[in-house]
Design an enzyme around this catalytic site. Structure first.
Site, PDB file in Angstrom:
ATOM      1  N   SER A  18       0.806  -1.230   0.000  1.00  0.00           N
ATOM      2  CA  SER A  18       0.000   0.000   0.000  1.00  0.00           C
ATOM      3  C   SER A  18       0.842   1.285   0.000  1.00  0.00           C
ATOM      4  CB  SER A  18      -0.971  -0.005   1.185  1.00  0.00           C
ATOM      5  OG  SER A  18      -1.901  -1.030   1.009  1.00  0.00           O
ATOM      6  N   LYS A  67      -9.540  -4.123  12.134  1.00  0.00           N
ATOM      7  CA  LYS A  67     -10.654  -3.670  11.301  1.00  0.00           C
ATOM      8  C   LYS A  67     -11.960  -3.528  12.082  1.00  0.00           C
ATOM      9  CE  LYS A  67      -9.113  -5.151   6.767  1.00  0.00           C
ATOM     10  NZ  LYS A  67      -9.369  -5.985   5.593  1.00  0.00           N
ATOM     11  N   ASN A  88     -11.785  -0.490   6.814  1.00  0.00           N
ATOM     12  CA  ASN A  88     -10.411  -0.548   6.296  1.00  0.00           C
ATOM     13  C   ASN A  88      -9.913   0.816   5.841  1.00  0.00           C
ATOM     14  OD1 ASN A  88     -11.662  -0.177   3.793  1.00  0.00           O
ATOM     15  ND2 ASN A  88     -10.215  -1.521   2.744  1.00  0.00           N
ATOM     16  N   ASP A 103     -13.118  -2.888   0.978  1.00  0.00           N
ATOM     17  CA  ASP A 103     -12.748  -4.246   0.535  1.00  0.00           C
ATOM     18  C   ASP A 103     -13.779  -4.816  -0.441  1.00  0.00           C
ATOM     19  OD1 ASP A 103     -10.340  -4.590   1.923  1.00  0.00           O
ATOM     20  OD2 ASP A 103     -11.350  -5.277   3.740  1.00  0.00           O
ATOM     21  N   GLY A 129     -15.171 -13.540   7.879  1.00  0.00           N
ATOM     22  CA  GLY A 129     -14.389 -12.517   8.586  1.00  0.00           C
ATOM     23  C   GLY A 129     -14.649 -11.141   7.995  1.00  0.00           C
TER      24      GLY A 129
HETATM   25  P1  NAP Z   1     -10.471 -12.629   9.231  1.00  0.00           P
HETATM   26  O1  NAP Z   1     -11.332 -11.485   9.608  1.00  0.00           O
HETATM   27  O2  NAP Z   1      -9.490 -13.176  10.213  1.00  0.00           O
HETATM   28  O3  NAP Z   1     -11.445 -13.832   8.747  1.00  0.00           O
HETATM   29  C1  NAP Z   1     -10.947 -15.083   8.393  1.00  0.00           C
HETATM   30  C2  NAP Z   1     -12.098 -16.047   8.132  1.00  0.00           C
HETATM   31  O4  NAP Z   1     -11.505 -17.292   7.737  1.00  0.00           O
HETATM   32  C3  NAP Z   1     -12.972 -16.318   9.351  1.00  0.00           C
HETATM   33  O5  NAP Z   1     -14.326 -16.427   8.974  1.00  0.00           O
HETATM   34  C4  NAP Z   1     -12.450 -17.663   9.833  1.00  0.00           C
HETATM   35  O6  NAP Z   1     -13.417 -18.503  10.411  1.00  0.00           O
HETATM   36  C5  NAP Z   1     -12.059 -18.323   8.526  1.00  0.00           C
HETATM   37  N1  NAP Z   1     -11.078 -19.379   8.751  1.00  0.00           N
HETATM   38  C6  NAP Z   1      -9.844 -19.262   9.264  1.00  0.00           C
HETATM   39  N2  NAP Z   1      -9.262 -20.476   9.336  1.00  0.00           N
HETATM   40  C7  NAP Z   1     -10.181 -21.373   8.871  1.00  0.00           C
HETATM   41  C8  NAP Z   1     -10.188 -22.779   8.685  1.00  0.00           C
HETATM   42  N3  NAP Z   1      -9.129 -23.533   9.018  1.00  0.00           N
HETATM   43  N4  NAP Z   1     -11.293 -23.358   8.178  1.00  0.00           N
HETATM   44  C9  NAP Z   1     -12.372 -22.617   7.841  1.00  0.00           C
HETATM   45  N5  NAP Z   1     -12.430 -21.284   7.986  1.00  0.00           N
HETATM   46  C10 NAP Z   1     -11.340 -20.672   8.494  1.00  0.00           C
HETATM   47  O7  NAP Z   1      -9.601 -12.277   7.932  1.00  0.00           O
HETATM   48  P2  NAP Z   1      -9.964 -11.274   6.719  1.00  0.00           P
HETATM   49  O8  NAP Z   1      -9.420  -9.929   6.987  1.00  0.00           O
HETATM   50  O9  NAP Z   1     -11.404 -11.417   6.413  1.00  0.00           O
HETATM   51  O10 NAP Z   1      -9.054 -11.901   5.546  1.00  0.00           O
HETATM   52  C11 NAP Z   1      -9.391 -13.155   4.970  1.00  0.00           C
HETATM   53  C12 NAP Z   1      -8.433 -13.429   3.807  1.00  0.00           C
HETATM   54  O11 NAP Z   1      -8.606 -12.439   2.804  1.00  0.00           O
HETATM   55  C13 NAP Z   1      -6.952 -13.378   4.191  1.00  0.00           C
HETATM   56  O12 NAP Z   1      -6.277 -14.364   3.477  1.00  0.00           O
HETATM   57  C14 NAP Z   1      -6.521 -11.996   3.753  1.00  0.00           C
HETATM   58  O13 NAP Z   1      -5.155 -11.929   3.439  1.00  0.00           O
HETATM   59  C15 NAP Z   1      -7.359 -11.836   2.477  1.00  0.00           C
HETATM   60  N6  NAP Z   1      -7.620 -10.431   2.142  1.00  0.00           N
HETATM   61  C16 NAP Z   1      -7.217 -10.003   0.908  1.00  0.00           C
HETATM   62  C17 NAP Z   1      -7.455  -8.682   0.543  1.00  0.00           C
HETATM   63  C18 NAP Z   1      -7.004  -8.215  -0.815  1.00  0.00           C
HETATM   64  O14 NAP Z   1      -6.950  -7.003  -1.041  1.00  0.00           O
HETATM   65  N7  NAP Z   1      -6.707  -9.114  -1.733  1.00  0.00           N
HETATM   66  C19 NAP Z   1      -8.101  -7.798   1.418  1.00  0.00           C
HETATM   67  C20 NAP Z   1      -8.516  -8.273   2.669  1.00  0.00           C
HETATM   68  C21 NAP Z   1      -8.275  -9.608   3.019  1.00  0.00           C
HETATM   69  P3  NAP Z   1     -14.194 -18.185  11.792  1.00  0.00           P
HETATM   70  O15 NAP Z   1     -15.195 -17.124  11.423  1.00  0.00           O
HETATM   71  O16 NAP Z   1     -14.788 -19.469  12.136  1.00  0.00           O
HETATM   72  O17 NAP Z   1     -13.133 -17.712  12.739  1.00  0.00           O
END
Ligand code: NAP
Length: 279
Positions: A18, A67, A88, A103, A129
């Site tokens: 970023s 967040k 965000n 996002d 998430g």
């Molecule tokens: P987060 O708020 O921590 O949410 C993660 C989600 O994944 C939660 O719902 C969690 O489940 C689930 N999860 C984690 N481990 C799991 C497993 N073993 N089995 C099933 N579900 C599982 O994270 P986030 O910010 O939403 O980010 C999620 C992903 O998106 C990350 O990889 C992040 O790098 C990516 N991302 C990318 C961008 C981009 O610009 N490309 C932007 C934002 C995020 P629970 O609800 O049960 O805890």
């Protein structure tokens, strides 16, 4: 003239693209501002947000793990961050700090690069998430016809059902929640047009695909929010089947572009930023 300051706050942030993106955009548009990533722990969050009220502040991005926690220190939220409980982007306006969630818009903008429009599409999203919720709210507002959230049946399951009901009642989109480990996952994928992985599964070197490859069919568009690695095990098995696949690379670009526009009122010079950092 004093240089305005923009920040990314989160932990870890050292790897983030970023600062490079936004500083290139500021310099291209001759905006006297500088973007810096700062590692912020939970117990430092309130003080950092307070400092934004005193400084020559143009805006900030917020990333994991703040967040949701940041919301209590802000004055107002836009509809997407309110419904998704995820911020965000922070924008200063008339002595107030306003929270946005770009996002979801960034993800949907990224799909247009691949000629994919979510209007009237059935979406299945893995995970609930911050990023998933922002995408769900935006997709519902942008008239996706149905969204199925597949998540683990743990302590946040009921909260996710409540979230789904609130968004369903606020939009014209039907949203339901299923257990990611239940036998209906395969049939739910089969009835969907777009599958999105919004969990971190696939980021680590030894990760396997979040779902069995046999659950996929060649008609479904498979997206992963992960961009490093650029081909997760899920995307690889989808590619092998001949599905259209999209990783999170351009979501990163477009969510940043939406933030930039909120801070400056100017469009980010997308093609220049894309050519420099996303080719
Ligand atoms: P987060 O708020 O921590 O949410 C993660 C989600 O994944 C939660 O719902 C969690 O489940 C689930 N999860 C984690 N481990 C799991 C497993 N073993 N089995 C099933 N579900 C599982 O994270 P986030 O910010 O939403 O980010 C999620 C992903 O998106 C990350 O990889 C992040 O790098 C990516 N991302 C990318 C961008 C981009 O610009 N490309 C932007 C934002 C995020 P629970 O609800 O049960 O805890």
């Amino acid at each position: 003239m004093t240089t305005k300051k923009a920040y990314l706050i989160g932990s870890p942030v050292a790897h983030s693209l970023s600062p490079k993106m936004h500083n290139l955009a500021f310099s291209q548009l001759k905006i006297n501002a500088y973007y810096e990533a700062i590692d912020v722990q939970n117990d430092e969050l309130q003080e950092i947000i307070q400092s934004f009220r005193r400084e020559n502040f143009i805006g900030a991005n917020v990333t994991m793990p703040h967040k949701n926690n940041v919301i209590k220190y802000l004055d107002e939220l836009d509809i997407t961050s309110k419904l998704s409980s995820s911020v965000n982007t922070i924008v200063p306006k008339d002595d107030k700090l306003i929270g946005f969630s770009t996002d979801g818009k960034g993800f949907i903008d990224s799909l247009t690069t691949y000629d994919v429009n979510i209007k009237e599409k059935k979406i299945l999203i893995l995970g609930a998430g911050g990023a998933a919720k922002s995408i769900i709210v935006q997709a519902a507002l942008d008239e996706a016809s149905q969204i199925i959230i597949a998540k683990r049946k743990n302590s946040s399951y009921q909260d996710t059902i409540n979230f789904a009901n609130t968004v369903t009642n606020t939009t014209n989109c039907t949203i339901k929640v299923i257990d990611i480990n239940s036998s209906i996952l395969e049939a739910s994928i089969n009835e969907s047009d777009i599958l999105i992985n919004a969990t971190p599964i696939g980021m680590k070197e030894n990760d396997t695909s979040i779902i069995p490859a046999k659950y996929l069919n060649h008609n479904i568009i498979v997206c992963d929010l992960i961009y490093e690695p650029n081909l997760t095990p899920l995307l690889k098995s989808a590619n092998d089947l001949g599905c259209k696949t999209i990783n999170g690379k351009y979501m990163l670009l477009y969510q940043g572009a939406r933030s930039f526009e909120l801070w400056t009122g100017n469009k980010m010079p997308i093609e220049i930023v894309k050519a420099k950092f996303f080719s």
